[in-house]
Each structure stands twice: as structure tokens, then as C-alpha cells.
Design a protein around this motif. Structure first.
Motif, short mmCIF file in Angstrom:
data_model
loop_
_atom_site.label_atom_id
_atom_site.label_comp_id
_atom_site.label_asym_id
_atom_site.label_seq_id
_atom_site.Cartn_x
_atom_site.Cartn_y
_atom_site.Cartn_z
N TYR A 210 0.83 -1.21 0.00
CA TYR A 210 0.00 0.00 0.00
C TYR A 210 0.87 1.26 0.00
O TYR A 210 0.58 2.23 -0.73
CB TYR A 210 -0.92 0.02 1.21
N LEU A 211 1.93 1.28 0.79
CA LEU A 211 2.80 2.46 0.85
C LEU A 211 3.44 2.74 -0.50
O LEU A 211 3.58 3.91 -0.89
CB LEU A 211 3.89 2.26 1.91
N GLN A 212 3.81 1.70 -1.22
CA GLN A 212 4.38 1.89 -2.55
C GLN A 212 3.35 2.48 -3.51
O GLN A 212 3.64 3.41 -4.28
CB GLN A 212 4.90 0.56 -3.09
N ARG A 213 2.13 1.96 -3.43
CA ARG A 213 1.06 2.48 -4.29
C ARG A 213 0.72 3.92 -3.92
O ARG A 213 0.47 4.76 -4.79
CB ARG A 213 -0.18 1.60 -4.18
N TYR A 214 0.70 4.20 -2.61
CA TYR A 214 0.36 5.55 -2.17
C TYR A 214 1.42 6.56 -2.61
O TYR A 214 1.08 7.66 -3.07
CB TYR A 214 0.21 5.60 -0.65
N ALA B 173 4.02 9.14 7.71
CA ALA B 173 4.21 10.34 6.89
C ALA B 173 5.65 10.83 7.00
O ALA B 173 6.25 11.28 6.01
CB ALA B 173 3.24 11.43 7.33
N TYR B 174 6.21 10.75 8.20
CA TYR B 174 7.60 11.16 8.39
C TYR B 174 8.55 10.30 7.56
O TYR B 174 9.43 10.81 6.86
CB TYR B 174 7.96 11.06 9.87
N VAL C 299 10.92 11.65 4.38
CA VAL C 299 12.38 11.53 4.41
C VAL C 299 12.88 10.66 3.26
O VAL C 299 13.85 11.01 2.57
CB VAL C 299 12.85 10.96 5.77
N GLN C 300 12.22 9.53 3.04
CA GLN C 300 12.67 8.60 2.01
C GLN C 300 12.48 9.15 0.59
O GLN C 300 13.28 8.85 -0.30
CB GLN C 300 11.92 7.27 2.15
N HIS C 301 11.42 9.94 0.39
CA HIS C 301 11.13 10.46 -0.95
C HIS C 301 11.32 11.97 -1.03
O HIS C 301 10.70 12.64 -1.87
CB HIS C 301 9.69 10.11 -1.34
N ARG C 302 12.18 12.47 -0.19
CA ARG C 302 12.33 13.92 -0.13
C ARG C 302 12.80 14.52 -1.45
O ARG C 302 12.29 15.55 -1.90
CB ARG C 302 13.34 14.27 0.98
N ASP C 303 13.76 13.89 -2.10
CA ASP C 303 14.32 14.45 -3.33
C ASP C 303 13.36 14.34 -4.51
O ASP C 303 13.19 15.29 -5.28
CB ASP C 303 15.64 13.76 -3.67
N ASP C 304 12.69 13.18 -4.65
CA ASP C 304 11.85 13.00 -5.82
C ASP C 304 10.44 13.53 -5.66
O ASP C 304 9.78 13.87 -6.64
CB ASP C 304 11.81 11.51 -6.22
N ILE D 186 11.38 20.08 6.27
CA ILE D 186 10.39 19.19 6.86
C ILE D 186 10.25 19.49 8.34
O ILE D 186 11.24 19.56 9.07
CB ILE D 186 10.80 17.71 6.67
N VAL D 187 9.01 19.67 8.79
CA VAL D 187 8.69 19.78 10.21
C VAL D 187 7.77 18.62 10.55
O VAL D 187 6.78 18.39 9.86
CB VAL D 187 8.01 21.12 10.56
N PHE D 188 8.09 17.90 11.63
CA PHE D 188 7.30 16.72 11.99
C PHE D 188 6.76 16.84 13.40
O PHE D 188 7.27 17.62 14.22
CB PHE D 188 8.15 15.45 11.86
#
Length: 245
Positions: free
Chosen positions: A84-88, A111-112, A116-121, A128-130
Motif C-alpha cells: 500500500y505504501l508503494q502504491r500511495y 508520513a515522516y 524523508v525517504q522520498h524527499r528528493d523525488d 520538513i517539520v514533523f
């Protein structure tokens, strides 16, 4: 002041500082508005998430800087798992393809982690504020990475100390929860670290991801001397998306 209110207040202070320091023009740029993406880990209708969103809206309604909020809900409590996370993330990339943000504001671990993982793309390396992040390790980041926020530390030992004081003959602690979501896993790690000092005098048993009907029957068989520690929300197998916490 409630825990949720305190966390929101701290988060809003950080957001204000971030806008003033990192966005060109800062708090004095009255002629322009700022776009903020709010990414919630869970769904609208969950009391926790609704409280966070309401606080954000109230704060920014009185902000001296015009702010446009773009809100998206990951809905991971009702849709756990890597697939699901990949699809989202693919869907979110499509939804945001023509949008640009000054700041990314995320709530809770899913969400955090995504931010972080997809920050560049996905987010073009925006600040980022969490808030509400469990098992946070600040040593992983540097100030140059423009990531800050309010971590959520559980009072595990304090809670158990009170429980054992009230029930001094307790011999077993039963942890009930889940290991499907990022927040669940982080909470589990936090709890397991805290329980190390109880290992010799207290038996630790874990009940993870047990169907509600079966869990009700198991709880009904418990005897004096057995404590229950509910570590995360539970999602019964119902079609209405009901969440038990």
C-alpha cells in the motif's frame, strides 16, 4: 494543557521559526503566501488526526503570513503494509506533480518516513517539520538537512511503575497491539527497550495483530496477576473502517 495541545504548540513554534528562517522573505513577506503540504499518516475521522488538523487550521487562520494548506491523508491505519505504501507514494507523486511547496509538515511515523525517504523525488528537498514521531533518533540528521520537529516519547516505565504499585502481585505483563504500521513498530521498539529492567521479576508476553473476536476471548480468560498494556490502536476486520484504541 493536554498532551495533544502541548505538542501542537511546540510544532507551531517550530513552523513559525522555519518560515522566518528558511522561506525567502520570512514573516515579513506580506505580499506573498506560502504553500504548506500537511501529510497525515492516518485518516480523517480518527480523533488523534482530527485534533492535529484542527489545531493547524486554527493556528494558520491567525498567522501574520498568508498560508495555503494542502492536506493529504495516508490512511495507513486502515491500509497497513509495504504494498500500500508503494502504491500511495506513486499516487502522491502524481497528485503533487504540478504543485510546489515551501514547507512539508508531517504527522506521525508513516508520513515522516515517506517524507524523508522520498524527499528528493517528491518534495524537492523542501524543509520538513514533523510531530508525533516515535522512536526518533536525532543523531541521524544534521542541521543542514533542514529537518526538525517534536518527537513523541512514551512514559512506559512511569506507567508500569504506577501499575505495579497498584497491583504489586503482578507476575505477567501482556502487550497488546500491532506490528503492521511504522508507528506500531516504533512504539514496540521503544517499549521493548524500556521493559529490559523488568525482565527478571515480570514475565513479558506479546499479543500482536490478533483478531478482535479472538482477543476478547483471550482477555476473558486472564487471571489476577496479569496486567494488560495496550501499545497501539487495533483495527477490527470490519468494513466500516472502525478503529479501536
Amino acid at each position: 494543557m493536554s498532551f495533544l495541545t502541548t505538542k501542537l504548540l511546540r510544532t507551531m513554534i517550530l513552523v513559525s521559526l522555519w518560515i522566518s528562517l528558511l522561506i525567502p522573505g520570512g514573516l515579513h513577506a506580506q505580499e506573498k503566501h506560502h504553500n504548506i503540504l500537511v501529510l497525515h499518516s492516518y485518516h480523517a475521522g480518527l480523533v488523534w488526526t482530527d485534533g492535529l488538523q484542527k489545531g493547524l487550521e486554527q493556528y494558520f487562520a491567525n498567522s501574520p503570513v498568508p498560508v495555503h494548506l494542502y492536506v493529504d491523508y495516508m490512511d495507513t491505519k486502515r491500509n497497513p503494509g509495504k504494498e500500500y505504501l508503494q502504491r500511495y507514494s506513486t499516487l502522491l507523486q502524481y497528485k503533487l506533480r504540478n504543485l510546489d511547496f515551501d514547507l512539508i509538515l508531517v504527522t506521525d511515523n508513516d508520513a515522516y518516513n515517506l517524507a524523508v525517504q522520498h524527499r528528493d523525488d517528491l518534495f524537492a528537498s523542501r524543509p520538513i517539520v514533523f510531530c508525533g514521531v516515535n522512536d526518533f533518533h536525532p543523531e541521524k540528521f544534521t542541521a543542514e538537512q533542514n529537518i526538525t520537529g517534536v518527537a513523541e516519547d512514551l512514559s512506559v516505565e512511569e506507567t508500569l511503575d504506577v501499575a505495579l504499585k497498584l497491583q504489586p502481585n503482578s507476575k505477567e505483563l501482556i502487550l497488546i497491539g500491532s506490528r503492521l504500521g511504522a508507528t506500531d513498530l516504533a512504539i514496540n521498539q521503544d517499549i521493548e527497550r524500556s521493559l529490559r529492567r523488568y525482565g527478571h521479576g515480570l514475565k513479558i508476553t506479546t499479543w500482536r495483530d490478533i483478531p478482535i473476536e479472538k482477543l476478547q476471548k483471550k482477555v476473558a480468560t486472564l487471571k489476577p496477576g496479569q496486567l494488560i498494556f495496550l501499545s497501539s490502536v487495533l483495527t477490527p476486520p470490519r468494513r466500516d473502517g472502525f478503529i479501536l484504541s
